[in-house]
Design a protein around this motif. Structure first.
Motif, short mmCIF file in Angstrom:
data_model
loop_
_atom_site.label_atom_id
_atom_site.label_comp_id
_atom_site.label_asym_id
_atom_site.label_seq_id
_atom_site.Cartn_x
_atom_site.Cartn_y
_atom_site.Cartn_z
N LEU A 161 40.93 68.78 -12.60
CA LEU A 161 40.53 68.95 -11.20
C LEU A 161 41.60 69.75 -10.45
O LEU A 161 41.29 70.69 -9.72
CB LEU A 161 40.33 67.58 -10.55
N VAL A 162 42.86 69.41 -10.66
CA VAL A 162 43.98 70.11 -10.01
C VAL A 162 43.97 71.59 -10.40
O VAL A 162 44.11 72.47 -9.54
CB VAL A 162 45.33 69.45 -10.39
N ARG A 163 43.78 71.87 -11.68
CA ARG A 163 43.77 73.27 -12.14
C ARG A 163 42.62 74.07 -11.52
O ARG A 163 42.82 75.21 -11.10
CB ARG A 163 43.68 73.34 -13.66
N SER A 164 41.43 73.49 -11.46
CA SER A 164 40.30 74.23 -10.92
C SER A 164 40.48 74.51 -9.43
O SER A 164 40.14 75.58 -8.94
CB SER A 164 38.98 73.49 -11.18
N ILE A 165 41.06 73.56 -8.71
CA ILE A 165 41.31 73.76 -7.29
C ILE A 165 42.45 74.77 -7.09
O ILE A 165 42.42 75.59 -6.17
CB ILE A 165 41.58 72.42 -6.59
#
Length: 158
Positions: free
Chosen positions: A66-70
């Motif tokens: 989730l952190v990477r996609s954001i």
């Protein structure tokens, strides 16, 4: 905690402190084997979540994904990192408090879209382009008009 450098099974905690938003504990560690120093974060996890993909496959929820996609959506945008971190923490708390242990990936995607829309319109459109699988420029134009955004970045009011 296993050392990420040499793989030694134990490490020593040299310093612990709450993170900026108080949602995690930051620990500085030292490996007694190789002397390597590294940082870990400890967070509360209310329940184990499983994500049901569009293909029908089930995968464990990964906060880092989730952190990477954001991060991709917000790259080079004038957004304070602590605002992004608070947004991510809010999304994770919402997911964990849904009452379900298995959630469709669409629930996660829509939560991210909603949060990004209020944070930064460019990041919102970037995320939407991947999440909604835009193939052509017409896909962008349709999305922008459906969302009340003009192609020049100005919000249109009806």
């Amino acid at each position: 905690m296993r050392c990420p450098f040499c793989g030694h099974a134990e490490s020593q905690v040299k310093d612990s402190r709450p993170s900026e938003d108080g949602a995690a504990i930051r620990r500085r560690r030292l490996c007694p084997e190789c002397g390597g120093r590294f940082t870990t974060f400890e967070r509360v996890q209310l329940r184990e979540l499983t994500i049901l993909k569009r293909s029908g496959r089930r995968t464990p929820f990964e906060r880092e994904k989730l952190v990477r996609s954001i991060a991709v959506a917000t790259r080079k945008r004038p957004i304070e990192p602590d605002r992004v971190e608070r947004m991510i923490n809010g999304i994770v708390r919402q997911l964990e408090s849904q009452g379900e242990t298995e959630l469709p990936s669409s629930v996660v995607g829509e939560m991210v879209m909603k949060a990004l829309k209020s944070l930064d319109e460019v990041a919102y459109v970037r995320y939407a382009s991947v999440y909604r699988d835009f193939r052509q420029t017409e896909d962008f134009a349709k999305f922008l008009s459906d969302e009340g955004l003009s192609e020049d970045g100005v919000v249109e009011v009806e």
